[in-house]
Motif scaffolding. Structure first.
Motif, PDB file in Angstrom:
ATOM      1  N   SER A   1       0.917  -1.242   0.069  1.00  0.00           N
ATOM      2  CA  SER A   1      -0.129   0.061  -0.449  1.00  0.00           C
ATOM      3  C   SER A   1       0.931   1.829  -0.200  1.00  0.00           C
ATOM      4  CB  SER A   1      -0.739  -0.089   1.595  1.00  0.00           C
ATOM      5  OG  SER A   1      -0.234   0.566   2.419  1.00  0.00           O
ATOM      6  N   TYR A   2       0.183   2.875  -0.318  1.00  0.00           N
ATOM      7  CA  TYR A   2       0.998   3.564  -0.511  1.00  0.00           C
ATOM      8  C   TYR A   2       0.303   5.205   0.303  1.00  0.00           C
ATOM      9  CZ  TYR A   2       2.779   7.950  -1.481  1.00  0.00           C
ATOM     10  OH  TYR A   2       3.927   9.160  -0.725  1.00  0.00           O
ATOM     11  N   PRO A   3       0.561   5.192   1.525  1.00  0.00           N
ATOM     12  CA  PRO A   3       1.856   4.448   2.302  1.00  0.00           C
ATOM     13  C   PRO A   3       1.680   2.874   2.486  1.00  0.00           C
ATOM     14  CG  PRO A   3       0.357   6.437   3.907  1.00  0.00           C
ATOM     15  CD  PRO A   3      -0.025   5.985   2.121  1.00  0.00           C
TER      16      PRO A   3
ATOM     17  N   ALA B   1      -7.057  -2.630   2.888  1.00  0.00           N
ATOM     18  CA  ALA B   1      -5.510  -2.052   3.508  1.00  0.00           C
ATOM     19  C   ALA B   1      -6.106  -1.163   4.618  1.00  0.00           C
ATOM     20  CB  ALA B   1      -4.728  -1.429   2.209  1.00  0.00           C
ATOM     21  N   ASN B   2      -6.337  -1.130   5.027  1.00  0.00           N
ATOM     22  CA  ASN B   2      -6.868  -0.365   6.323  1.00  0.00           C
ATOM     23  C   ASN B   2      -6.165   0.604   7.187  1.00  0.00           C
ATOM     24  OD1 ASN B   2      -9.591  -1.718   6.248  1.00  0.00           O
ATOM     25  ND2 ASN B   2      -7.973  -3.546   6.716  1.00  0.00           N
TER      26      ASN B   2
ATOM     27  N   ARG C   1      -9.860   2.844   4.033  1.00  0.00           N
ATOM     28  CA  ARG C   1      -9.810   2.376   3.902  1.00  0.00           C
ATOM     29  C   ARG C   1     -10.241   1.463   1.985  1.00  0.00           C
ATOM     30  NH1 ARG C   1     -14.526  -1.720   6.569  1.00  0.00           N
ATOM     31  NH2 ARG C   1     -12.620  -1.078   8.201  1.00  0.00           N
ATOM     32  N   GLN C   2      -8.901   0.792   1.551  1.00  0.00           N
ATOM     33  CA  GLN C   2      -8.963   0.648   0.315  1.00  0.00           C
ATOM     34  C   GLN C   2      -8.966  -0.720  -0.269  1.00  0.00           C
ATOM     35  OE1 GLN C   2     -10.311   2.649  -2.083  1.00  0.00           O
ATOM     36  NE2 GLN C   2      -8.806   3.271  -3.442  1.00  0.00           N
TER      37      GLN C   2
ATOM     38  N   ARG D   1      -3.332   4.995  -1.345  1.00  0.00           N
ATOM     39  CA  ARG D   1      -4.647   5.536  -0.812  1.00  0.00           C
ATOM     40  C   ARG D   1      -5.515   6.401  -1.615  1.00  0.00           C
ATOM     41  NH1 ARG D   1      -5.886   9.636   2.707  1.00  0.00           N
ATOM     42  NH2 ARG D   1      -5.925   9.174   4.909  1.00  0.00           N
ATOM     43  N   PRO D   2      -7.559   6.293  -0.529  1.00  0.00           N
ATOM     44  CA  PRO D   2      -8.442   6.942  -0.973  1.00  0.00           C
ATOM     45  C   PRO D   2      -7.556   8.550  -0.409  1.00  0.00           C
ATOM     46  CG  PRO D   2      -9.286   5.701   0.632  1.00  0.00           C
ATOM     47  CD  PRO D   2      -7.389   5.056   0.352  1.00  0.00           C
TER      48      PRO D   2
END
Length: 158
Positions: free
Chosen positions: A23-25, A63-64, A70-71, A91-92
């Protein structure tokens, strides 16, 4: 189709299908089917049967981030990546990015500290000892030397 994770602890599983969730970040919590697998990046190993499929749905994994963002992950084209794949989620664009970026740094620092602690527990060359008996000594006394081999005039005591 229901696919079961073989587990995170599986290492060197040539027949398993590795999926690295990122994930980013980084530092988002990876949750799949209600199970918390830790922080991204994280590699999970799927049953080898998925290699026979053309794609793998990862929509049950998310990913939280610490801010609450969350995505969900998408679908992996297995036929294009037969030896494993890495999925990275952005990340949204919602409030809290600064909090998530700071948390990512903390996770990174904790991982470094963990690696350093593990390395400190591993014996180094100078910390290794060898048990030796003196040649032609019938007493049977065993001597400890802080090296890997017995010095001249001694032999390994088993």
């Amino acid at each position: 189709m229901s696919l079961v994770l073989a587990g995170v602890a599986a290492v060197g599983c040539a027949s398993k299908y590795p999926v690295t969730f990122d994930s980013y970040p980084q530092g988002a919590t990876l949750v799949c089917n209600g199970t918390n697998w830790g922080y991204t990046p994280k590699t999970l190993y799927y049953d080898e049967k998925v290699k026979k499929e053309t794609s793998l749905s990862l929509s049950s994994c998310s990913a939280n981030w610490s801010s609450g963002a969350r995505q969900y992950y998408g679908t992996v084209p297995i036929d294009q990546f037969p030896n494993g794949v890495q999925q990275t989620l952005q990340r949204p664009d919602v409030p809290g990015f600064q909090q998530d970026a700071e948390f990512a740094l903390k996770v990174q620092q904790l991982n470094i500290q963990k690696q350093q602690a593990q390395a400190a527990q591993q014996p180094t060359y100078s910390q290794q000892t060898v048990s030796c008996k003196k040649s032609f000594d019938i007493s049977g006394q065993i001597y400890q030397f802080s090296q890997m081999f017995c010095p001249p005039g001694y032999y390994a005591a088993f």
